[in-house]
Design an enzyme around this catalytic site. Structure first.
Site, PDB file in Angstrom:
ATOM      1  N   HIS A 203     -13.727  27.086 -38.793  1.00 51.49           N
ATOM      2  CA  HIS A 203     -14.094  27.898 -37.681  1.00 51.49           C
ATOM      3  C   HIS A 203     -13.134  28.072 -36.706  1.00 51.49           C
ATOM      4  CE1 HIS A 203     -18.922  27.540 -38.136  1.00 51.49           C
ATOM      5  NE2 HIS A 203     -18.374  28.194 -39.077  1.00 51.49           N
TER       6      HIS A 203
ATOM      7  N   GLU B 117     -12.774  27.460 -33.442  1.00 51.83           N
ATOM      8  CA  GLU B 117     -12.451  26.099 -32.358  1.00 51.83           C
ATOM      9  C   GLU B 117     -11.878  25.225 -33.389  1.00 51.83           C
ATOM     10  OE1 GLU B 117     -15.132  27.893 -33.062  1.00 51.83           O
ATOM     11  OE2 GLU B 117     -16.225  28.297 -31.092  1.00 51.83           O
TER      12      GLU B 117
ATOM     13  N   SER C  80     -19.909  32.294 -28.458  1.00 54.64           N
ATOM     14  CA  SER C  80     -20.250  30.864 -28.419  1.00 54.64           C
ATOM     15  C   SER C  80     -20.154  30.032 -29.454  1.00 54.64           C
ATOM     16  CB  SER C  80     -21.919  31.363 -27.937  1.00 54.64           C
ATOM     17  OG  SER C  80     -22.701  30.244 -27.768  1.00 54.64           O
TER      18      SER C  80
ATOM     19  N   CYS D 162     -20.852  27.439 -32.350  1.00 60.47           N
ATOM     20  CA  CYS D 162     -21.730  26.973 -33.077  1.00 60.47           C
ATOM     21  C   CYS D 162     -22.167  25.238 -32.879  1.00 60.47           C
ATOM     22  CB  CYS D 162     -21.651  27.185 -34.688  1.00 60.47           C
ATOM     23  SG  CYS D 162     -20.451  26.123 -35.550  1.00 60.47           S
TER      24      CYS D 162
ATOM     25  N   CYS E  33     -18.870  23.239 -33.699  1.00 60.03           N
ATOM     26  CA  CYS E  33     -17.865  23.216 -32.812  1.00 60.03           C
ATOM     27  C   CYS E  33     -18.112  22.769 -31.602  1.00 60.03           C
ATOM     28  CB  CYS E  33     -17.222  24.751 -32.907  1.00 60.03           C
ATOM     29  SG  CYS E  33     -16.632  25.055 -34.369  1.00 60.03           S
TER      30      CYS E  33
ATOM     31  N   ASP F  29     -21.483  31.760 -42.950  1.00 60.52           N
ATOM     32  CA  ASP F  29     -20.658  31.019 -41.874  1.00 60.52           C
ATOM     33  C   ASP F  29     -21.225  30.304 -41.012  1.00 60.52           C
ATOM     34  OD1 ASP F  29     -17.781  30.737 -41.299  1.00 60.52           O
ATOM     35  OD2 ASP F  29     -18.586  31.592 -39.004  1.00 60.52           O
TER      36      ASP F  29
END
Lengths: 152, 152
Positions: free
Chosen positions: B59, B61, B84, B86, B89, B149
């Site tokens: 991901h 981040e 935003s 998840c 993260c 994802d």
């Protein structure tokens, strides 16, 4: 989901402990994990590789999840880990809908397993003496490295 | 921590948007992120690489955090992300004590930023039209990939 058989839990934990020991032998932090499918198939296994790879994201659960590759879903899967998962790896379990977490021990570190249980994940908390001893000895000998690994 | 200057926030978000666009150009999911130090130094940047690397842990981040390498601590750092974060993260931010999160948009996906705010992280939620358009178009064209994802 069927209740987890004790012998199966023990065999799965043994895989995670093997990973933790492998990490220790490489000079790393001795935390191991494995992701199992609903039918008991081993999907991925791994261990903490902060030291080995210089990668702060490579917590054991993340390493096992990564090793399992891309998947359309995680319903019915079980993440087995030698140590209570930190917020990062707890978030992984929640986000991807991993159904169950088997935790070797939560004595040396109390992560997010209660939070996961509160959000519908089946949590099986073992009190495995070998897991505890591995981490207790490691933390005593390497406090700075351990604090780095959990951001403290 | 000093309040975040609006122009600085905009410049930082621009880095994350560049990453998101780079990901899209590679055929990937257009989410980008960057980690900035307390003094404004760029520590790491990255984008989602599920498709590119076949790696479900990458991901945006996590990619930016990984790119920043091993660090003794994250006090005063800011994670800037186009979307935003998840649970995975968000857990990363909480576990490692990242002080602030700048979120490009939370319209197409509402992650854990409220949870982070409730746990002492400074959250700056922007309503960036380009971030929203990037994800809205992507999700419309690739719903299965997007669901994969986020584990849905």
């Amino acid at each position: 989901m069927e209740p987890l058989d004790v012998r199966r839990a023990g065999a799965w934990l043994a895989t995670a402990v093997e990973e933790a020991r492998a990490g220790l032998a490489e000079g790393g932090i001795p935390i191991g994990a494995a992701l199992y499918g609903a039918d008991g198939t081993l999907l991925g296994r791994g261990h903490n590789r902060r030291v080995q790879d210089g990668d702060p994201t490579m917590h054991a659960e993340t390493a096992a999840f990564r090793a399992a590759g891309r998947r359309p879903g995680y319903r019915g899967t079980t993440m087995v880990t030698t140590l209570s998962p930190c917020w990062y790896c707890s978030g992984l379990v929640r986000q991807f809908g991993i159904s169950r977490v088997v935790v070797g021990e939560a004595v040396t570190f109390h992560g997010g397993h209660d939070w996961l249980a509160a959000h519908g994940v089946e949590v099986v908390l073992l009190e495995d003496a070998e897991c505890t001893a591995l981490m207790r000895d490691f933390i005593e000998a390497n406090p700075a490295l351990w604090n780095e690994d959990i951001g403290e």
